[in-house]
Design an enzyme around this catalytic site. Structure first.
Site, PDB file in Angstrom:
ATOM      1  CD  GLU A 515      -3.304  -0.991   2.331  1.00 33.18           C
ATOM      2  OE1 GLU A 515      -4.267  -1.485   1.752  1.00 33.18           O
ATOM      3  OE2 GLU A 515      -2.843  -0.728   3.216  1.00 33.18           O
ATOM      4  CB  VAL A 516       4.078   2.290  -1.676  1.00 35.17           C
ATOM      5  CG1 VAL A 516       4.596   3.529  -1.938  1.00 35.17           C
ATOM      6  CG2 VAL A 516       4.750   1.509  -0.597  1.00 35.17           C
TER       7      VAL A 516
END
EC number: 3.2.1.52
Length: 841
Positions: A515-516
């Site tokens: 989840e960057v």
């Protein structure tokens, strides 16, 4: 992996009251707040809920000079009006301030805020939480709203699981005869019950091969803890009426267990196999009650040959979002051992907290483990997930000391469980970033720049704009900073030291990687300079750079890199749209990927198989079936998320690891899934099967703030997971004829449910586990109320006087003919009850 942005809440506030000055004299304890769901709108694309403020103080609630803070896992619309100002602080923390036209609330008056959401609300856990008030002239002090009630109104909800739905689902399964059941889960490869039993008492001895002395001592201690029977352990010749631990030439981790009236013989080639056999013996002993009046336990004669299907059988527990104490962790390790799980993935850091002591970096726990009202994050992190404003509360400053962690490691090792620590990076790193910011400021104030910058985790000149899945705008480390790798190396070496102290090998560290968000690093001078110097195409290439840096740090230390699926992915574009595809760069490296994003109906249903087919070592951590933070079903009273779907016991039991498309019956909305969803999706090849390491269940704790709820979400679903991770591939999974497969499946699941209800629940009762007791299913026919439960073994009690049923009330034995409002509730043998079902007759 976690809850995505899905909800926009707009507050409209028609306050009518009288202005009041002297804000800090108002007694906040007398402000009552209530949340109520009202209705879904616009074809379930919006929902209306109500936030009601009631002033029960003798003086008016003031018109100005205050802010109301609260946490919401649903994104809230920033709004400014003459009446009201709504702001996002960061992450899930929001603030309401009065506008210039806001009026005071007089004594006894109430005010209602309409909360319009651009998504449906499914259960009570969607309500805002952690409400507290701050006066303008005391900006550092948060005052908790003590009277906050969540009042779901289930009758307004559409498409929920009704009592009739539950009844009809339960009615599909007629329990098996208990006498015919295998008294052990997960199911062994071979099990043959035989007449008679063996008596375990004080004269029984444990005779062990010297290689299994530790396991023998473990058994002796367990028997004492469970039954107060203390057995002597020896390594001498076998005796009559003894428990014998024998070394043989079976394949690794396999065991044989023979129980006769004369002896118990457990044999295996290694200590792990012996331990699994001991868990089967323990489980069989728990299936029988001790003989009354004597310190004796009878165990039925049986012959068992058994082996695990998958080498990797894991459970991930998140303690960063909401902390859970060491004692509960040890308790969960015992539960894992009983059901033969062997990997404990310990999620100890995230945006919201850092939970492990690292010598030399005290800020990580002094700041990163502390949550509460803060204007700067220099002394504590802001409240998250309804944690409230008070930094002195135990769970708002909790972490594991080195000694705690060593104890956990030793406890796990004794139970043949590997502990994998997770250090989230480069995203989900806000707790670490803010902690090192405080360290930076402390040394800079002393003029010690080198020391200040030694472990700095962000580019202080970065102007990148992004929002993470949990709405953070400052939670990604700067991968171009050398100090980031100094920090990660420091943490890694500290973990190595802790593992050495526990005499346990550190084989792998999970470095997160998920989840960057879009937009990171794009306006960081340091990142842009690195892109230029390394002749990268864009900041997208920094991802592979980061993974390479981790590998170069870990490989010399003999540590394997573990992470979420993104560590095996790379960003590319198709027709101008971002697309994530398997990254060939690291496919042949010893990288272990936990692949979670197979959401049915989400478009990436085949991602685990694509990565395994592409040479990556994959642990199936499928959110569709194994995310235990998902709600059990679509009901307002069931806690949990639902973005990946609803996960009941059957979702875990029915999972087919090498072809989960076959038994996928629902999409992520709980609707029947169209088989067209899987058209064109990659199937798992034989080569891909060789890259499936095993299975992992995951329990995230954004909505789980106490141990009772933790156990409620964990059990009994973990039993279903253990069955699928350990037991051999069932016949119904291999049967190609769909009619035969379905019939075999129904019979198998009926057997499993009966065993859970009649055999496993009593075992869990002995351990005091707060497992989920199912609500009563109800069918009303011709004025008669019939009730049933999902599992056998529960008693149903009911009332007709409006009160909550208790075991002193009427026992349900046949359809109820009484009229009026009838409440029914299932109870276990210990007298603990589940949720109440209410019907009108």
């Amino acid at each position: 992996m976690r809850l995505k942005k899905c909800l926009l809440i707009a507050f409209l506030l028609p306050f009518v009251a009288v202005a009041q000055k002297g804000a800090t004299t108002y007694p906040v304890k007398d402000l009552h707040v209530k949340w109520t769901f009202k209705e879904h709108q616009n074809r379930n694309k919006q929902s209306l809920s109500l936030l009601t403020f009631i002033n029960k103080a003798a003086q008016p609630f003031p018109a100005a000079n205050w802010s109301l803070y609260f946490n919401s896992m649903k994104e809230i619309e920033v709004k400014t009006s003459d009446q009201l100002i709504i702001e996002q602080v960061n992450g899930d923390l929001f603030r309401i301030r009065p506008g210039k036209s806001f009026k005071a609330i007089n004594k006894g008056d109430s005010v209602i805020l309409d909360m319009v959401a651009l998504d449906e609300i499914v259960n009570f856990a969607d309500a805002p939480g952690g409400l507290y008030l701050v006066w303008d002239n005391q900006p550092d002090k948060g005052l908790k709203i003590e009277h906050y009630d969540v009042e779901p109104v289930e009758k307004y909800l559409k498409n929920v699981v009704s009592p009739l739905d539950t009844y009809n689902r339960n009615s599909k399964f007629i329990p098996k005869d208990k006498k015919t059941l295998i008294k052990l889960l997960p199911t062994p490869v071979f099990y043959e019950a035989r007449p008679g039993n063996f008596s375990v008492n004080a004269v029984t001895s444990i005779n062990s091969d010297p290689a299994f002395r530790n396991e023998a001592e473990y058994l002796s201690n367990e028997l004492f803890n469970l039954f107060k029977i203390k057995l002597v352990v020896s390594t001498g010749a076998s005796k009559e009426k003894s428990i014998q631990l024998v070394k043989n030439n079976l394949p690794e981790d396999e065991y044989q267990l023979e129980i006769t009236a004369q002896s118990i013989t457990l044999s295996a080639s290694n200590a792990t196999g012996i331990f699994y056999g001991l868990q089967s013996l323990k489980s069989l002993l728990l299936a029988n009650s001790p003989v009354k009046g004597a310190k004796t336990v009878l165990v039925s004669n049986v012959s068992i040959k058994d082996a695990p299907r998958f080498k990797y059988r894991g459970l991930m527990l998140d303690v960063a979002r909401n902390f859970h104490p060491k004692e509960e962790v040890l308790r969960i390790l015992d539960l894992m051992a009983l059901y033969k799980l062997d990997v404990f993935h310990f999620h100890i850091t995230d945006d919201e907290a850092w939970r492990i002591e690292i010598p030399g970096l005290p800020e990580l726990t002094a700041i990163g483990a502390k949550r509460g009202h803060s204007l700067t994050n220099e002394n504590a992190l802001q409240p998250a997930y309804s944690s409230g404003p008070d930094t002195t509360e135990v769970l708002n400053k909790a972490f594991y000391t080195k000694a705690d962690f060593v104890e956990i490691l030793k406890y796990a090792a004794q139970r043949h469980i590997e502990v994998i620590p997770e250090i989230e990076s480069p995203g989900h790193a806000r707790a670490a970033i803010k902690s090192m910011d405080t360290r930076y400021s402390r040394f800079m104030a002393k003029g010690m720049r080198a020391e200040a910058e030694q472990y700095l985790l962000r580019d202080i000149n970065d102007k990148s704009v992004y929002s993470s899945a949990q709405y953070w705008n400052d939670n990604i480390v700067c991968v171009a900073l050398p100090s980031v790798y100094t920090f990660l190396n420091k943490v890694t070496e500290s973990l190595q030291d802790i593992y050495r102290q526990a005499h346990v090998p550190l084989k792998t560290i999970h470095f997160g990687g998920d989840e960057v968000p879009q937009g990171v690093w794009e306006k960081s001078p340091l990142c842009l300079e690195l892109v230029k110097q390394a002749k990268m195409k864009s900041t997208d290439d920094l991802w592979s750079y980061y993974v390479s840096k981790l590998q170069s740090m870990l490989k010399p230390k003999g540590i394997v890199l573990s992470g979420w699926e993104e560590f095996g992915m790379m960003k590319t574009y198709l027709d101008g749209h971002k697309l994530m595809v398997p990254n060939p760069l690291f496919a042949n490296d010893p990288v272990q990927l936990d692949v979670w994003n197979n959401v049915i109906g989400g478009g990436t249903e085949d991602l685990p198989y694509r990565l395994a087919n592409g040479s990556y070592k994959v642990v199936l951590t499928c959110s569709s079936n194994f995310y235990l933070d998902m709600a059990y079903n679509r009901s307002l009273t069931e806690p949990g998320h639902y973005w990946a779907g609803f996960v009941n016991m059957e979702k875990l039991f029915s999972f087919i690891p090498y072809d989960y498309y076959k038994n996928a019956k629902e999409n992520n909305k709980g609707e029947p899934v169209s088989r067209s969803v899987f058209v064109g999706k990659d199937r798992l090849t034989d080569f891909g099967k060789s890259n499936i390491l095993g299975l992992k269940a995951a329990l995230w704790t954004e909505k789980i703030s106490n141990t009772e709820l933790l156990e409620f979400m964990l059990l009994p679903r973990l039993v279903g997971f253990a069955e699928r991770a350990w037991a051999a591939d069932p016949a119904w999974a291999l049967e190609k004829d769909s009619v035969k497969s379905e019939a075999a499946y129904e019979d198998s699941y009926t057997d499993f449910k009966t065993r859970v209800g009649l055999i496993e629940f009593p075992k869990l009762d002995q351990g005091g586990w707060n497992y989920r007791i199912p609500p009563v299913g109800v069918k009303v026919t011709n004025g008669e109320i019939a009730g049933n439960t999902e599992f056998p073994g529960f008693n149903i009690y009911y009332t007709t006087n409006g009160k909550e049923p208790a075991v002193k009330d009427k026992l349900y034995t046949s359809p109820i003919k009484e009229k009026g409002v009838v409440k029914l509730r299932a109870f276990n043998a210990k007298g603990r009850g589940g949720n109440t079902t209410t019907v009108q007759n």
